[in-house]
Write an enzyme that holds these catalytic residues in place. Structure first.
Site, mmCIF file in Angstrom:
data_model
loop_
_atom_site.group_PDB
_atom_site.id
_atom_site.type_symbol
_atom_site.label_atom_id
_atom_site.label_comp_id
_atom_site.label_asym_id
_atom_site.label_seq_id
_atom_site.Cartn_x
_atom_site.Cartn_y
_atom_site.Cartn_z
ATOM 1 N N GLU A 147 45.462 18.078 27.865
ATOM 2 C CA GLU A 147 46.526 17.100 28.137
ATOM 3 C C GLU A 147 46.449 16.065 27.026
ATOM 4 O O GLU A 147 45.520 15.253 27.002
ATOM 5 C CB GLU A 147 46.291 16.423 29.492
ATOM 6 C CG GLU A 147 46.281 17.364 30.680
ATOM 7 C CD GLU A 147 47.652 17.934 30.994
ATOM 8 O OE1 GLU A 147 48.658 17.318 30.612
ATOM 9 O OE2 GLU A 147 47.706 19.015 31.598
ATOM 10 N N CYS A 204 50.206 7.933 28.347
ATOM 11 C CA CYS A 204 50.570 9.078 27.488
ATOM 12 C C CYS A 204 52.028 9.474 27.675
ATOM 13 O O CYS A 204 52.675 9.917 26.740
ATOM 14 C CB CYS A 204 49.665 10.254 27.787
ATOM 15 S SG CYS A 204 49.635 10.682 29.517
HETATM 16 P P1 NAD Z 1 40.207 10.333 22.560
HETATM 17 O O1 NAD Z 1 40.764 11.655 22.222
HETATM 18 O O2 NAD Z 1 39.668 9.501 21.482
HETATM 19 O O3 NAD Z 1 38.986 10.507 23.596
HETATM 20 C C1 NAD Z 1 39.151 11.183 24.830
HETATM 21 C C2 NAD Z 1 37.803 11.702 25.290
HETATM 22 O O4 NAD Z 1 37.355 12.719 24.405
HETATM 23 C C3 NAD Z 1 36.698 10.662 25.312
HETATM 24 O O5 NAD Z 1 35.864 10.948 26.418
HETATM 25 C C4 NAD Z 1 35.975 10.905 24.001
HETATM 26 O O6 NAD Z 1 34.627 10.509 24.027
HETATM 27 C C5 NAD Z 1 36.086 12.411 23.864
HETATM 28 N N1 NAD Z 1 36.125 12.923 22.500
HETATM 29 C C6 NAD Z 1 36.676 12.332 21.411
HETATM 30 N N2 NAD Z 1 36.588 13.155 20.349
HETATM 31 C C7 NAD Z 1 35.982 14.295 20.777
HETATM 32 C C8 NAD Z 1 35.612 15.521 20.144
HETATM 33 N N3 NAD Z 1 35.848 15.745 18.861
HETATM 34 N N4 NAD Z 1 35.011 16.478 20.890
HETATM 35 C C9 NAD Z 1 34.753 16.266 22.204
HETATM 36 N N5 NAD Z 1 35.078 15.119 22.857
HETATM 37 C C10 NAD Z 1 35.685 14.147 22.152
HETATM 38 O O7 NAD Z 1 41.357 9.623 23.400
HETATM 39 P P2 NAD Z 1 41.371 8.163 23.999
HETATM 40 O O8 NAD Z 1 41.550 7.206 22.879
HETATM 41 O O9 NAD Z 1 40.221 7.991 24.935
HETATM 42 O O10 NAD Z 1 42.705 8.213 24.905
HETATM 43 C C11 NAD Z 1 43.958 8.009 24.404
HETATM 44 C C12 NAD Z 1 44.664 9.321 24.154
HETATM 45 O O11 NAD Z 1 44.710 10.107 25.333
HETATM 46 C C13 NAD Z 1 46.116 9.135 23.766
HETATM 47 O O12 NAD Z 1 46.425 9.955 22.663
HETATM 48 C C14 NAD Z 1 46.890 9.596 24.979
HETATM 49 O O13 NAD Z 1 48.179 10.055 24.753
HETATM 50 C C15 NAD Z 1 46.017 10.642 25.516
HETATM 51 N N6 NAD Z 1 46.295 10.864 26.933
HETATM 52 C C16 NAD Z 1 46.955 12.000 27.327
HETATM 53 C C17 NAD Z 1 47.273 12.190 28.662
HETATM 54 C C18 NAD Z 1 47.996 13.423 29.158
HETATM 55 O O14 NAD Z 1 47.917 13.703 30.337
HETATM 56 N N7 NAD Z 1 48.688 14.148 28.314
HETATM 57 C C19 NAD Z 1 46.905 11.243 29.594
HETATM 58 C C20 NAD Z 1 46.253 10.104 29.157
HETATM 59 C C21 NAD Z 1 45.936 9.929 27.818
#
Ligand code: NAD
Length: 482
Positions: free
Chosen positions: A243, A277
């Site tokens: 997601e 998001c």
């Molecule tokens: P992020 O991708 O930086 O981090 C999300 C999670 O992934 C965190 O727990 C982080 O520690 C982990 N992570 C980061 N890089 C990783 C990697 N390379 N391998 C494994 N784990 C990793 O996102 P964020 O800044 O926490 O959240 C914001 C983003 O989330 C926005 O882009 C938003 O659109 C998206 N989002 C999507 C939805 C949806 O349902 N489509 C819902 C909410 C947020």
């Protein structure tokens, strides 16, 4: 507050990573909790515990699993105040919204998944085959910070309901609700290993995704991280649910109630200070209505009072982190340097409070649909107003980003709006302001991800199918499931 422990195999134990990270209050800009990061050895322990717990949890009769999920919901409810306070401080969402959206709604979702337990193992017939749905196995859940308990619930409750066991790694920026969830799981008496909690960032996330004993990865977060997780998960051929980000559009068709469309689009775009998001961050209006829409935006933007998220009058809190604010301000500056004009709000019209990671609510005009500010996810309170000549062009502009998460259409009638909406390539489309349905599938096309969450479709993500080709003498009614 020091959070040095993780929850593995039904026990709280010290996280064995060397590093700690601070959880920062987005309004005071000061740390209010310290978190010890898990180690790769902790990942191994947690995954091992989930693997050992899996056969018994998967084999538990659905009513037993359901009653435990209800018990988790009860235990979360008992912690509602602490959950609301933690999420308000981490994320910055105003208190009046946090309790309903970030606490009560996820608790309801736990209850809904308890009800859906019964459906997880359903069996059907296709010709002479019996088709069974079975749990996908051991699931790694990796979640972001913007709706922390909601996103954890959409994965963990659904996976447990389906008969999977779980290792959760929440965002290191907003981890506290996951601690409270672990307490709730312990209080509810889930068997050891059914739910395990780790802490850390991308390194721990990667160790989890790459672990040989993980069958499925369910991830919510940025498209950037989604790509890295898909690459690592793909190398191990894990089942994946992603997601990701969005750049969702709202289309106001000719003849629609423009005031309602502008008001509702601002509300969507500015909810959680734009850190949603599925926020509608582009509003497409007929070219002849562009000036009216800009005027309406100027009127409505005054309602977005910035301030202490705990204060009842606050409608727009700070962003979650200094990094997030830097990113949003840089994107705004870049857009203005490219010719974008502020048509409502903006830093001059709306001075921000002295502390807190605030960005003033802003509506931009004079932006080409292909400009970066109209293409990239901003994750701040920034709406782009775009004119169009024909409804078909509006649909093309709405579809014209790499994303496809959500959209909204406003028409003179719901039927007119629905007809236009059928041309949109987005996972969830709102018609004439109809309310969010937490039971309907949610997820994206293209760079917004793959798979669906919420309700029965969300549950199905955590199952695999087995088909049994049966001989003619097999009984028509299948034997009861174990
Ligand atoms: P992020 O991708 O930086 O981090 C999300 C999670 O992934 C965190 O727990 C982080 O520690 C982990 N992570 C980061 N890089 C990783 C990697 N390379 N391998 C494994 N784990 C990793 O996102 P964020 O800044 O926490 O959240 C914001 C983003 O989330 C926005 O882009 C938003 O659109 C998206 N989002 C999507 C939805 C949806 O349902 N489509 C819902 C909410 C947020």
């Amino acid at each position: 507050m020091d959070f040095t422990q993780t929850y593995i195999d039904g026990r709280w134990q010290e996280a064995s990573g060397a590093a700690c990270t601070e959880v920062v209050d987005s309004y005071t800009e000061t740390p209010f909790a310290t978190l010890r990061i898990s180690s790769v050895a902790d990942v191994d322990c947690a995954v091992g515990a989930a693997r050992r717990a899996w056969p018994a949890w998967a084999g538990l009769p659905a009513p037993r699993r359901a009653s435990m999920l209800h018990a988790v919901a009860d235990a979360l409810e008992a912690r509602s105040d602490a959950l609301a306070d933690a999420i308000m401080r981490e994320v910055g969402m105003p208190a009046r919204l946090v309790r309903r959206i970030q606490v009560a709604a996820p608790i309801n979702a736990w209850r809904r998944y308890a009800e859906l337990c019964e459906q997880a193992a359903h069996e059907s017939r296709i010709g002479h085959s019996l088709v069974r749905r079975v749990p996908a196995g051991v699931v790694a859940c990796i979640t972001p910070w913007n709706y922390p308990l909601h996103q954890v619930t959409a994965k963990v409750a659904a996976a447990l309901a389906a008969g999977c066991t779980v290792v959760l790694k929440p965002s290191e920026i907003a981890p506290l609700s996951a601690f409270l969830l672990a307490e709730a799981v312990a209080a509810a008496g889930l068997p050891p290993g059914a739910f395990n909690l780790l802490h850390g960032g991308a390194d721990i996330g990667q160790a989890l995704v790459r672990h040989a004993e993980i069958d499925m990865v369910s991830f919510t977060g940025s498209t950037r991280a989604g790509r890295e997780i898909a690459a690592a998960g793909g190398a191990g051929l894990k089942r994946l649910s992603l997601e990701l980000g969005g750049k969702s559009a709202a289309i106001a068709l000719p003849g629609t109630d423009l005031a309602a469309a502008v008001k509702a689009t601002l509300a969507s775009c500015f909810l959680n200070s734009g850190q949603t998001c599925s926020a509608y961050t582009r509003l497409l209006v007929p070219a002849a209505e562009y000036a009216n829409a800009a005027e309406l935006a100027r009127q409505y933007i005054d309602a977005y009072v910035m301030g202490d998220p705990a204060a009842p009058a606050t409608r727009l809190g700070p962003l979650a982190s200094a990094q997030q604010r830097r990113r949003v301000l840089a994107l705004l500056q870049q857009a203005q340097a490219g010719g974008a004009q502020i048509i409502a709000g903006g830093p001059r019209a709306c001075p921000v409070p002295a502390h807190g990671y605030f960005v003033a609510p802003t509506v931009l005009g004079n932006v080409a649909p292909v400009a970066p500010i109209a293409q990239e996810e901003i994750f701040g309170p920034v709406l782009v107003l775009l004119p169009y000549d024909e409804p078909a062009q509006a649909v093309a502009i709405a579809n014209g980003t790499p994303y496809g998460l959500a959209a909204a259409v406003w028409g003179a009638s719901a039927v007119q709006a629905y007809h236009a909406a059928r041309g949109l390539r987005a996972g969830q489309v709102e018609i004439n302001g109809a309310p969010f349905n937490p039971d309907a599938p949610f997820g994206g096309f293209r760079q917004s991800g793959m798979g669906r969450e919420n309700g029965p479709f969300g549950l199905e993500e955590f199952t695999e199918t087995i088909s049994y080709q049966l001989p003619a003498d097999f009984p028509v009614a299948p034997p009861p499931s174990s």
